[in-house]
Scaffold this motif. Structure first.
Motif, PDB file in Angstrom:
ATOM      1  N   ARG A 104       4.748 -63.175 -13.267  1.00 52.73           N
ATOM      2  CA  ARG A 104       5.390 -62.597 -14.468  1.00 52.73           C
ATOM      3  C   ARG A 104       4.416 -62.574 -15.643  1.00 52.73           C
ATOM      4  O   ARG A 104       4.355 -61.608 -16.395  1.00 52.73           O
ATOM      5  N   PHE A 105       3.618 -63.645 -15.784  1.00 50.82           N
ATOM      6  CA  PHE A 105       2.640 -63.707 -16.863  1.00 50.82           C
ATOM      7  C   PHE A 105       1.611 -62.595 -16.726  1.00 50.82           C
ATOM      8  O   PHE A 105       1.284 -61.906 -17.695  1.00 50.82           O
ATOM      9  N   ALA A 141       1.920 -59.746 -15.131  1.00 50.18           N
ATOM     10  CA  ALA A 141       2.560 -58.449 -15.381  1.00 50.18           C
ATOM     11  C   ALA A 141       2.736 -58.211 -16.878  1.00 50.18           C
ATOM     12  O   ALA A 141       2.489 -57.107 -17.379  1.00 50.18           O
ATOM     13  N   GLU A 142       3.137 -59.248 -17.596  1.00 56.39           N
ATOM     14  CA  GLU A 142       3.312 -59.135 -19.050  1.00 56.39           C
ATOM     15  C   GLU A 142       1.965 -58.898 -19.736  1.00 56.39           C
ATOM     16  O   GLU A 142       1.851 -58.089 -20.661  1.00 56.39           O
ATOM     17  N   ARG A 195      -0.620 -57.455 -18.410  1.00 61.33           N
ATOM     18  CA  ARG A 195      -1.010 -56.076 -18.081  1.00 61.33           C
ATOM     19  C   ARG A 195      -0.318 -55.083 -19.010  1.00 61.33           C
ATOM     20  O   ARG A 195      -0.939 -54.144 -19.518  1.00 61.33           O
ATOM     21  N   ARG A 196       0.993 -55.280 -19.240  1.00 59.24           N
ATOM     22  CA  ARG A 196       1.725 -54.387 -20.157  1.00 59.24           C
ATOM     23  C   ARG A 196       1.137 -54.461 -21.571  1.00 59.24           C
ATOM     24  O   ARG A 196       0.969 -53.435 -22.239  1.00 59.24           O
ATOM     25  N   ALA A 197       0.791 -55.649 -22.018  1.00 58.91           N
ATOM     26  CA  ALA A 197       0.218 -55.807 -23.356  1.00 58.91           C
ATOM     27  C   ALA A 197      -1.149 -55.133 -23.447  1.00 58.91           C
ATOM     28  O   ALA A 197      -1.466 -54.496 -24.455  1.00 58.91           O
TER      29      ALA A 197
END
Length: 109
Positions: free
Chosen positions: A90-91, A93-94, A96-98
């Motif tokens: 989850r970290f 993925a987050e 990557r989005r940022a």
């Protein structure tokens, strides 16, 4: 590879916890251990412990001899591995989005 991830995670959790971990002294070296053939071995060390010469793989008894104020609040449980992996996923993925949001227009990270 994040050599301090587990121990630093415990330290950060303790900073905001209202449970047993809230008693964790922030100025003491912190290690996480697991049992191996009847001996407690260090699995993870915080940055402070690493600076003081402690490292994964050493026996907890040796680490305590080197640094008496050492804190070892609990053992790492193999059953925690799936939850830790999910949290790390989850970290990432987050992150990557940022990174994608911060990239210049037309470029992806």
């Amino acid at each position: 590879w994040f050599p301090h991830l587990a121990a630093e995670g415990v330290r950060r959790a303790a900073a905001g916890a209202s449970e047993l971990l809230s008693d964790l002294p922030l100025d003491a070296p912190l290690v996480l251990t697991s049992a191996y053939h009847g001996a407690d071995l260090v699995d993870s060390v915080c940055r402070l412990a690493a600076r003081q010469g402690l490292h994964p793989g050493m026996r907890l008894a040796d680490a305590r001899a080197l640094r008496p104020p050492l804190v070892s609040p609990y053992r790492v449980d193999a059953a925690d591995a799936p939850a830790r992996l999910a949290a790390a996923s989850r970290f990432v993925a987050e992150l990557r989005r940022a990174m994608d949001a911060a990239a210049p227009a037309g470029e992806a990270a």
